[in-house]
Design an enzyme around this catalytic site. Sequence first.
Site, PDB file in Angstrom:
ATOM      1  N   CYS A  97      -5.630  -7.959  -2.496  1.00 42.14           N
ATOM      2  CA  CYS A  97      -5.855  -7.816  -1.037  1.00 42.14           C
ATOM      3  C   CYS A  97      -5.770  -6.766  -0.271  1.00 42.14           C
ATOM      4  O   CYS A  97      -6.135  -6.427   0.677  1.00 42.14           O
ATOM      5  CB  CYS A  97      -4.798  -8.927  -0.487  1.00 42.14           C
ATOM      6  SG  CYS A  97      -2.911  -8.340  -0.867  1.00 42.14           S
ATOM      7  N   HIS A 254       1.977  -8.930   1.471  1.00 43.33           N
ATOM      8  CA  HIS A 254       0.470  -9.180   1.535  1.00 43.33           C
ATOM      9  C   HIS A 254       0.032  -7.889   2.271  1.00 43.33           C
ATOM     10  O   HIS A 254       0.549  -7.397   3.324  1.00 43.33           O
ATOM     11  CB  HIS A 254       0.072 -10.376   2.217  1.00 43.33           C
ATOM     12  CG  HIS A 254      -1.235 -10.682   2.365  1.00 43.33           C
ATOM     13  ND1 HIS A 254      -2.093 -11.003   1.247  1.00 43.33           N
ATOM     14  CD2 HIS A 254      -2.041 -11.174   3.413  1.00 43.33           C
ATOM     15  CE1 HIS A 254      -3.417 -11.394   1.633  1.00 43.33           C
ATOM     16  NE2 HIS A 254      -3.307 -11.335   3.005  1.00 43.33           N
ATOM     17  N   ASN A 278      -6.172 -10.660   8.232  1.00 41.23           N
ATOM     18  CA  ASN A 278      -5.842 -11.013   6.937  1.00 41.23           C
ATOM     19  C   ASN A 278      -6.995 -11.249   6.074  1.00 41.23           C
ATOM     20  O   ASN A 278      -8.032 -11.995   6.276  1.00 41.23           O
ATOM     21  CB  ASN A 278      -5.090 -12.523   7.119  1.00 41.23           C
ATOM     22  CG  ASN A 278      -4.609 -12.995   5.601  1.00 41.23           C
ATOM     23  OD1 ASN A 278      -5.009 -12.565   4.672  1.00 41.23           O
ATOM     24  ND2 ASN A 278      -3.906 -14.250   5.681  1.00 41.23           N
TER      25      ASN A 278
END
Length: 690
Positions: A97, A254, A278
């Site tokens: 990520c 994250h 995201n």
Amino acid sequence: MPYLHRSLRPQPQPVPGDARTIHSSGQSFEQLRQGCLQSGTLFEDADFPASNVSLFYSERPQVPFVWKRPGEIVEKPEFILGGATRTDICQGELGDCWLLAAIASLTLNQKALTRVVPQDQGFGSGYAGIFHFQFWQHSEWLDVVIDDRLPTFKDRLVFLHSADHNEFWSALLEKAYAKLNGSYEALKGGSAIEAMEDFTGGVAENFQIREAPEDFFEILEKALKRGSLLGCSIDTLNASESEARTSLGLIKGHAYTVTGLDQVNFHGQRIKLIRVRNPWGQVEWNGPWSDSSPEWRSVDLEEQKRLGHTALDDGEFWMAFKDFKIHFDKVEICNLTPDALEDSALHRWEVTIHQGSWVRGSTAGGCRNFLDTFWTNPQIKLSLTERDEGQEGCTFLAALMQKDRRRLKRFGANMLTIGYAIYQCPDKDGHLSRDFFRYHASLARSKTFINLREVSERFQLPPGDYILIPSTFEPHQEADFCLRIFSEKRAVTRDLDENIDIDLPELPKPTPQEEETEEEQQFRALFQRVAGEDMEVSAEELEYVLNAVLQKKTALKFKRLSLLSCRNIISLMDTSGNGKLEFEEFRVFWDKLKHWMDLFLQFDVDKSGTMSSYELRTALKAAGFQLGGHLLQLIVLRYADEDLQLDFDDYLNCLVRLENASRVFQSLSVKNKDFIHLNINEFISLTMNI
């Protein structure tokens, strides 16, 4: 592998357009593509094959992956469809990520994007199954060539993909970055700032949000306007919290991308908002100012349109900046140039780059907590000569990066804990000794030693000379590093390990026999008994003589001198070239040996019969050999044992070969004391004799 000297001297800032192709064929992207077009074949990259070796190094796929080209997945593949945007980035089955957050940020800067993703490629005319992408690595731009075979399962891309299944630029970019780092698995886990720097050659600045300045919103806003890449994240307390979802829809541990900042009128007040994405392409903040929150009903439709507000679950959302500061912990900014974010005017920064290494036993000294070895680290002299405009001090940014750790993960390498300290430079030049650091404190330092790829900090110091010491936290840890110094005004940097100074005394003339000391007379008797009438000894005979004498030196703890050392001694002292040592030559060497023995005993601190390799720099300097860091590294690799110790035989062998090499060089450098010219025959003859 033969040793190749890597200079620590400042390197010029590279020109982004001058990317170096790193394909094993030695051919450029265009040459490879033309070769495929002429042969009518699609490119297959042997450097990064379509097999498990390119996927993982410690595991195997749980399902069978099939490598397919885009044209085998969809009917009409496109490289870029309707422009490269942040919605083209959706995470697959790989824990990268951080990389996706950086790619999303990259799409906000068209100039940087075009550099990383060249536009001279696609699936139309000229398609040959080959693509290329450019990345910055430790002071240079690299052109990474790949084929377009991608891992799939049931005709769907397994890893990074676009929301539009016909678009493939982002998946191919991920593959090129995986190749750069050795495999797809190497991309698991990381910090967005790492990829941001590789996409731009920029420099990172990290902010802990709870410690951020009052004008933090303005700092971020200015950074976005200047094309900087921004990422943010929420800290985790332990591994079990990684990617845990909070009640408000945020993911801990994250990597997110900051994609916008703005203000809106809300009930007569100006509300500061921040837009965050995201990389999963879904799972969003569900608190105030989220996609479907009631706050938007009080915002004019034109204003909503200007802000690009939608109620789609696309992973991107707005939130109030005050809530952002509460729920997020860290912001990373990658400045394309380190323009002072607190100033409104742009500055052109001067940049110098140093490449270096921490080598166990010679230059891996650890931090100041380890005084006995700290001084052996590389030392960079920084001269600040001009004050900033309207300021009393000189501003500079020091960025220390450890190299290739991600690529070395398959061999068990992890990010080391790194940092640096800055000291006022004394008047004398040369590598600073242990005593200097015993009595002087640092003037500035990195805020912390941390296991990130890069540690960077901004400083303002008065004009003057300083010493910057990059190090790992623990000693004996090995890595290559890249140190970049950015300064608002011109700064001069120089590595203190570069100066080599060898001071060899003149060889003494033979002493008449009637003036010999009692010790020399005893030597003559022993020498004559072993050598015979010709008074010359071979290496084997010299071994016997020296060991017979040295065994009586009770202060010197060692087993015995080796035959190799004695051969090297003859090579140094044999003036006739017959491979033997005459008594007069032996007497001259004995004087040297006594001096070298005294030095060994001085640096054998614990009287164990061995010397620490970290003491070697000082011991060699006392013997007349001031050497640079790369030479010391070679010597330690050759002569120190696994505990980083040298016994007397290794120490003597080292000194004999150093003096031999130095005297040979001096004899050949008649016209120029810094260079000699040799043909291949002369070079090999010399190396065989030293």
